[in-house]
Design a protein around this motif. Structure first.
Motif, mmCIF file in Angstrom:
data_model
loop_
_atom_site.group_PDB
_atom_site.id
_atom_site.type_symbol
_atom_site.label_atom_id
_atom_site.label_comp_id
_atom_site.label_asym_id
_atom_site.label_seq_id
_atom_site.Cartn_x
_atom_site.Cartn_y
_atom_site.Cartn_z
ATOM 1 N N UNK B 343 5.372 62.421 35.925
ATOM 2 C CA UNK B 343 6.477 62.779 36.825
ATOM 3 C C UNK B 343 6.130 64.002 37.665
ATOM 4 N N UNK B 347 5.956 64.664 41.955
ATOM 5 C CA UNK B 347 6.648 65.711 42.707
ATOM 6 C C UNK B 347 5.640 66.519 43.524
ATOM 7 N N UNK B 360 21.781 60.904 31.416
ATOM 8 C CA UNK B 360 20.718 60.979 30.417
ATOM 9 C C UNK B 360 19.447 61.581 30.994
ATOM 10 N N UNK B 361 19.180 61.248 32.258
ATOM 11 C CA UNK B 361 17.884 61.585 32.817
ATOM 12 C C UNK B 361 17.908 62.673 33.873
ATOM 13 N N UNK B 367 23.102 72.255 30.264
ATOM 14 C CA UNK B 367 22.611 73.364 31.082
ATOM 15 C C UNK B 367 23.680 73.795 32.088
ATOM 16 N N UNK B 376 12.516 69.845 36.717
ATOM 17 C CA UNK B 376 11.394 69.088 37.258
ATOM 18 C C UNK B 376 10.600 69.888 38.278
ATOM 19 N N UNK C 226 12.398 77.150 28.753
ATOM 20 C CA UNK C 226 13.224 76.251 29.562
ATOM 21 C C UNK C 226 12.898 74.803 29.206
ATOM 22 N N UNK C 227 11.606 74.533 29.096
ATOM 23 C CA UNK C 227 11.197 73.161 28.771
ATOM 24 C C UNK C 227 11.630 72.782 27.359
ATOM 25 N N UNK C 229 14.237 73.914 25.718
ATOM 26 C CA UNK C 229 15.680 73.670 25.687
ATOM 27 C C UNK C 229 16.030 72.353 26.373
ATOM 28 N N UNK C 230 15.361 72.096 27.510
ATOM 29 C CA UNK C 230 15.623 70.824 28.195
ATOM 30 C C UNK C 230 15.305 69.664 27.259
ATOM 31 N N UNK C 233 17.913 69.299 24.443
ATOM 32 C CA UNK C 233 19.206 68.725 24.819
ATOM 33 C C UNK C 233 19.091 67.260 25.189
ATOM 34 N N UNK C 234 18.014 66.884 25.852
ATOM 35 C CA UNK C 234 17.894 65.497 26.300
ATOM 36 C C UNK C 234 16.433 65.146 26.531
ATOM 37 N N UNK C 236 15.123 62.173 27.446
ATOM 38 C CA UNK C 236 14.864 61.447 28.692
ATOM 39 C C UNK C 236 14.843 62.368 29.902
ATOM 40 N N UNK C 237 15.748 63.350 29.935
ATOM 41 C CA UNK C 237 15.767 64.276 31.069
ATOM 42 C C UNK C 237 14.480 65.081 31.104
ATOM 43 N N UNK C 239 11.518 64.148 30.029
ATOM 44 C CA UNK C 239 10.433 63.286 30.516
ATOM 45 C C UNK C 239 10.532 63.132 32.025
ATOM 46 N N UNK C 240 11.766 62.959 32.500
ATOM 47 C CA UNK C 240 11.988 62.852 33.943
ATOM 48 C C UNK C 240 11.492 64.108 34.648
ATOM 49 N N UNK C 241 11.663 65.253 34.008
ATOM 50 C CA UNK C 241 11.268 66.521 34.620
ATOM 51 C C UNK C 241 9.778 66.801 34.433
ATOM 52 N N UNK C 242 9.037 65.826 33.943
ATOM 53 C CA UNK C 242 7.599 66.020 33.810
ATOM 54 C C UNK C 242 7.212 66.829 32.591
ATOM 55 N N UNK C 243 8.132 66.945 31.633
ATOM 56 C CA UNK C 243 7.836 67.689 30.408
ATOM 57 C C UNK C 243 7.319 66.695 29.373
ATOM 58 N N UNK C 244 6.178 67.015 28.790
ATOM 59 C CA UNK C 244 5.552 66.083 27.853
ATOM 60 C C UNK C 244 6.146 66.286 26.456
ATOM 61 N N UNK C 245 6.885 65.296 25.934
ATOM 62 C CA UNK C 245 7.537 65.477 24.635
ATOM 63 C C UNK C 245 6.535 65.749 23.514
#
Lengths: 321, 526, 362
Positions: B343, B347, B360-361, B367, B376, C226-227, C229-230, C233-234, C236-237, C239-245
């Protein structure tokens, strides 16, 4: 190794496996209904204490058993309140129950008996004694089968037989009865059960109470059958080994039997042979003790068959919105 | 409500009514989902209930099925006042419901699912035998063929829905509620469903159909009730009304999904998708060799019934799902499709993404708004504060600008995101993604759950972005939206592209056929 | 729809009520075993805070709990429940011990950085495996960390029996060289002219404060935080933000394990000066109670740690003054705190929310 030694080893495996099996099946009912239960250890410990204490006061192992079950059910209801009614975290609740049991049994034990947390020695009718099965004496002379019947199968206390009979009983309840169908359903998709007009809450409480009963028997077994009284923290991780066995068995009754027997055997071997040698390598006792846990991690990691828990496990049921 | 005045004399008509709701109200916290609802459903009729997302249709039906408790009001079944405190009571009253999200136990067989909760006796064997016989009878009577021993999780969505209907019929329901039943069906499956509903009606069953698709209402219902913002607006006889009239009642004014936009001036090709395929973990092909291109300054609409591969397409393009084969070129350079953690790279090159599911996404609901304003983009140089920290002031400034430009309300960047309305949450996402002037914007269901005022705003922003020379891939299940915004339209069916049309040279009928996998233009130059 | 609670209710009122309930039940237990709870509390407070001796011990215990509490708290922010603090701390002790025994250290200031490294490294490594298995293989972290506690305990027994054992009966290593002893608090305060009784409280207490501050920085100020906490909390969010679980899960677990491991500095390097079997003594589990009570915030963790320090020190005094109340009372209170602030949180939260919702409506 000759037959008597093997029989002795298997015999003690059976004794050691029985409480694991009861606790494991307790976990099975709870987790199949979607309630994670890491509080098996605590329920067993509380039951062991109350059973021994009741038995010491009343002089009857049977009252002890009832008392132990009551204590275990009480903790199970706390777990139910936290995880079903109040939709709290089931894992945290389990942790709390384990500590509660550990602290309370020692504290109350000291206050009641003043023996450093132990109960007095139990004997006679205060304990579950060995039962001799029919023909055990007469068949003893028959080669191989005779000793197996009289030394391995016969001669255990009642609760051992209860533990092993609980396996087919659990299988039957789970797969052949309406209650079992609903129980399995509520662990997979509680919403489906709810919309089918069946109470999720009642089912889950039912499962949690059954887990309480079985842990109660397991605890009573430890203090009034296997040993002659309660000592501090006498469960010593058995609840967690049972949990490991449950995962090992992938939440199914028959495999649970084999997992518990295997872990029982490991323990028996560890007790009997303080130093096992494989070639030049001396297997440390500690490795034997750690083996159930290591095996469980391996299973959980999916290297040897995957263990997939019930889908709704660990999540409180909340109607959509 | 004057619309319900027909009910003021209950006695004469009572016996002909299957369901009667009188003054039903329900609120969730501060949100009133149903306000003083009156509804009368005639026996043996197919009664449609329409309304936009969030109009309160599903809540109303959940009350009727005993899933929620009404705060006020009364339910009458067959003329008799019947309290319905739980689903069990609804089932006893002869009401069955097929939920939007199926209520099935996936590892169970069809038979086990059917008897669950309706077993006779404490042992399973007799229940299963009885159900097997009963299923055979129902199958012949209603075209409801399903293998009773199949594991439900392995059935297609259409078949799973039949299991749901069988569950209701097995419980001998007379009144069947279906909540958005065609949302997940292919057109062929939907046709089959309507035939089944026809048979049910012939047998004297009453059917309540919740939908937001006017076409279905016109095709199959006898009466239709329109809901808007938690209120029952009016009940009409279907044969005496028109889609235009219903639509007007639904939104409260004439639907003007005509967005002001000039002709597109497409430039260079920015994104080129070649033979893209995705096979999921279960081995099911989700995308089948999809190819298309998007140019600068145009909006490419991706139409289709939900679940035909659009979501997977967006996920791969946005870089959080790997592709099985094929390639995607951005300005001629191939993108990495091998991982689910790309992702970031997207960007970096200038591909922004407004995901289909913002709850969800697209947002972290817990926050504050300002924290989501950089989700992101939190690795951007200008937002760094040194020593691995983030520059909170810079991020807040950015958030405030977005709030102002997109008129986000309340205009507080410290408010928790979950406390904004759906439309304003979507604006937070849009502000974040558009602020960076991306070369390509991937946008999924931009106006799902968004109020009318915000819809117009969002549509205008998308067109404005196009006019600034950006490429936009718009995925939406709302055909109106696709038609209003797109310059070019591709239609997806069963993981593949079933057709491509220029926006001005097609109509709803043709797109509908393409969505069903039928290309009416075959033979004509593509 | 949950109505928004005012911040003070969320941060003070609800934890306060939960805690009050826990202590109310604890008080009933005291009554049940026939003692006077008021007097017990007096002895508890007197024993833990009534003298510089008591305070020193209280803060010594609290220091340990700050580390194990922060360990649990860090993992909570990523929605990971690390029950493995006990085992990770044990391994941390092994790490610190190996460092201290490896070289004849000339001065503690030289040994300390390496001991931090050693304790952190082994503690982190012990959490790495469960973290890796969760991230890559989906093995439930709670179960694996429980299993790893038992494996760690067997491992430490093995090491003390076969590898590190000092001559003699008890299972412990030989004493470290004096060049590794961290300065005691009474020594440090004495140097600047402040009198304090001799207690085990040592330099590590200051390190614990630093660790809490760094944790706060990490979670609320850094990009990584930040990553985390993101992700917490979620997913899927994230992963969407480019954070590698996978990366976050493993990193968080390693940091959590390292933090748990650092408690060994306080006990092993600062006080016992050798590795004693079972030196962790349940501190890893106290960390769970501390993190829950402190709502995973470093300040909360410090406050909760001090409370448990009071219980540990005061509890020892209590057991002396009132023999019926053994030190097991601490475990009971710990259980009740976990129960009421963790599992039964909604017992208080739901009614409070209802009250505020009613007031909001007028």
């Amino acid at each position: 190794m000759d037959l008597p030694v093997v029989l002795q080893l298997l015999d003690s495996s059976v004794r050691l496996a029985a409480p694991l099996l009861l606790a494991c099946l307790a976990g099975l009912y709870s987790e199949r209904a979607g309630i994670f239960d890491i509080g098996l250890e605590g329920k067993m410990l509380a039951a062991a204490f109350v059973a021994a204490a009741t038995s010491a006061y009343t002089g009857s192992a049977w009252f002890g058993l009832l008392g132990g079950m009551a204590a275990s059910i009480l903790l199970a209801l706390v777990h139910g309140l936290a995880s079903i009614t109040l939709r709290g975290n089931q894992l945290i609740s389990g942790v709390a129950i384990n500590f509660l049991a550990s602290g309370m049994t020692a504290l109350i034990g000291q206050s009641l008996f003043g023996l450093g947390g132990q109960t007095p020695q139990l004997d006679g009718p205060q304990r579950f004694g060995a039962l001799t099965l029919p023909l055990a004496e007469t068949l003893h002379g028959v080669p191989v089968l005779g000793p197996i019947w009289s030394d391995l199968v016969s001669g255990h206390n009642l609760l051992v037989y209860v533990a092993f009979l609980a396996v087919p009983a659990t299988w039957w309840v789970l797969y052949r009865t309406r209650f079992g169908l609903r129980l399995r359903a509520v662990g997979e998709n509680p919403a489906a059960v709810d919309t089918a007009g069946v109470s999720v809450v009642r089912l889950r409480y039912g499962a949690v109470v059954i887990a309480g009963v079985l842990c109660g028997i397991a605890g009573a077994y430890l203090s009034t059958a296997m040993s002659a009284g309660f000592i501090r923290d006498m469960t010593a991780g058995k609840g967690f080994i049972a949990l490991a066995a449950l995962i090992f068995a992938k939440w199914r009754p028959w495999p649970a039997l084999f997992a518990c027997l295997l872990f029982g055997l490991l323990e028996a071997v560890g007790i009997r042979y303080q130093g096992i040698r494989i070639g030049d390598f001396a297997v440390p006792v500690q490795l034997m003790q750690a083996l159930p846990y290591v095996l469980t991690v391996v299973i959980l990691a999916g290297f040897v068959g995957r263990a997939i828990p019930p889908r709704a496990g660990g999540r409180p049921y909340v109607k959509e919105r | 409500m004057t619309a319900s005045s027909a009910l003021s004399a209950p006695d004469p008509g009572a016996s002909t009514l299957a369901i009667e709701l009188v003054g039903v109200s329900k609120s969730f916290g501060p949100v009133q989902a149903n306000k003083d609802i009156h509804l009368a459903v005639r026996k043996g009729a197919i009664h449609g209930i329409v309304g936009e997302n969030g109009a309160g249709k599903s809540t109303l039906m959940s009350i009727l099925y005993g899933f929620y408790h009404a705060d006020a009001g009364e339910i009458r079944v067959n003329g008799v006042t019947t309290p319905i405190p739980d689903s069990q009571a609804a089932i006893r009253a002869g009401i069955g419901m097929v939920h939007q999200h199926f209520m099935l136990v996936e590892p169970f067989t069809v038979l086990e699912n059917v008897i669950l909760g309706a077993e006779n006796g404490a042992l399973l064997r007799p229940s299963l035998a009885r159900a097997r016989a009963e299923l055979k009878r129902l199958e012949q009577e209603y075209e409801l063929d399903v293998d009773p021993d199949a594991v439900v999780g392995e059935l297609s969505v259409g078949h799973q829905q039949r299991v749901e209907i069988l569950k209701a019929l097995y419980r001998e329901c007379d009144i069947l509620i279906l909540d958005e039943p065609t949302g997940v069906l292919t057109p062929a499956e939907a046709d089959h469903l309507f035939r089944i509903l026809g048979h049910l009606k012939e047998q004297g069953k009453t059917i309540i159909l919740i939908t937001h698709k006017l076409r279905e209402i016109m095709a199959i219902t006898d009466q239709v009730s329109v809901m808007r913002r938690g209120e029952m607006v009016r009940t009409l006889t279907t044969s005496e009304t028109s889609p235009a009239e219903i639509a007007e009642l639904m939104v409260g004014r004439r639907v003007l999904l005509r967005v002001e936009k000039g002709p597109a001036r497409p430039g260079e090709t920015l994104l080129e998708v070649r033979n893209l395929s995705v096979t999921d973990a279960k081995g099911v092909a989700r995308l089948k060799s999809v190819s298309f291109a998007v140019r600068a300054g145009e909006i490419l609409g991706v139409a289709g019934v939900a679940g035909n591969g659009q979501s997977e397409l967006l996920e791969v393009l946005a870089g959080y799902a790997p592709a099985t084969s094929g390639e995607v070129l951005f300005k001629g350079r191939p993108l990495d499709l091998s991982r689910h953690t790309n992702a970031d790279d997207r960007r970096d090159v200038g591909i922004a993404h407004v995901p289909e599911d913002r709850h969800r996404r697209g947002l972290v609901m817990a926050f504050a708004a300002w924290e989501n304003s950089c989700l992101g983009y939190h690795r951007e140089e200008r937002l760094q504060g040194g020593f691995g920290t983030l520059d909170r002031d810079a991020i807040r400034d950015l958030a405030r600008k977005g709030i102002e430009r997109f008129d986000i309300r309340p205009p507080s960047c410290d408010l928790k995101t979950a406390n904004f309305s759906g439309g304003n949450q979507q604006k937070i996402v849009l502000a974040r993604e558009i602020e960076r002037e991306p070369e390509v914007l991937l946008i999924g269901q931009p106006t799902r759950g968004v109020d009318i005022g915000a819809i117009e705003f969002i549509h205008n922003e998308i067109v404005a972005l196009r006019d600034r020379g950006k490429a936009i891939v718009l995925v939406s299940v709302e055909l109106d939206e696709i038609q209003a915004l797109s310059d070019r339209i591709i239609v997806m069916f069963d993981g593949a592209i079933s057709g491509e049309r220029a926006a001005g040279q097609t109509d709803e009928r043709e797109l509908g056929l393409l969505m069903a996998g039928i290309d009416p233009g075959k033979g004509r130059a593509a | 729809m949950t109505p928004a609670l005012p911040r003070w209710a969320d941060l003070v009122l609800i934890p306060g009520l939960n805690l009050a309930l826990a202590f109310l039940v604890a008080g009933l237990v005291v009554v049940f075993i026939g003692e006077d709870p008021i007097r017990a509390v007096r002895i508890l407070i007197q024993g833990s805070l009534g003298s510089s001796y008591g305070i020193g011990f209280t803060l010594f215990y609290a220091t340990t709990f700050v580390f194990t509490g922060l360990a649990v708290a860090i993992a909570f922010h990523a929605s990971l429940f690390n029950i493995g603090g006990e085992g990770q701390a044990a391994l941390g002790g092994v790490g610190a011990t190996l460092v201290c025994l490896a070289v004849p250290w000339p001065h503690w200031a030289l040994a300390l950085p390496f001991a931090i490294l050693g304790a952190g490294l082994l503690g982190g490594a012990w959490a790495f495996i469960p973290g890796y298995l969760q991230a890559k293989r989906g093995s439930h972290i709670v179960i694996t960390t429980i299993m790893f506690n038992f494996i760690a305990s067997a491992l430490v027994v093995y090491l003390l029996n076969n590898v590190l054992k000092a001559p003699g009966m008890s299972l412990e290593t030989r004493k470290f060289g004096e060049g590794t002893y961290l300065p005691f608090m009474h020594e440090m305060l004495g140097a600047i002219g402040i009198e304090m009784s001799r207690t085990p409280m040592n330099l590590t207490s200051i390190l614990a404060l630093a660790a809490a501050f760094l944790t706060w920085l990490l979670i609320w100020r850094t990009r990584l935080g930040y990553e985390i906490r993101a992700f917490g909390h979620s997913e899927p969010a994230a992963v969407y933000a480019g954070i590698d679980p996978v990366r976050i899960t493993i990193l968080v677990m390693v940091m959590s394990g390292a933090m748990a491991g650092l408690m060994a500095l306080n006990v092993v390097m600062g006080y016992q000066h050798r590795l004693v079997l079972d030196f962790v003594g349940g501190a890893g589990f106290v960390g769970i109670a501390v993190a829950l009570m402190g709502r995973s915030h470093p300040v909360g963790v410090i406050l909760a740690s001090i409370l448990f320090g009071i219980l540990y020190q005061g509890g020892a005094e209590l057991a002396f003054e009132m023999p019926a109340i053994t030190r097991d009372m601490i475990v009971v209170i710990q259980a009740l705190v976990i129960l009421f602030t963790g599992a039964l949180e909604n017992l208080v939260r739901l009614p409070v929310e209802r009250v505020f919702a009613r007031r909001a409506r007028g």
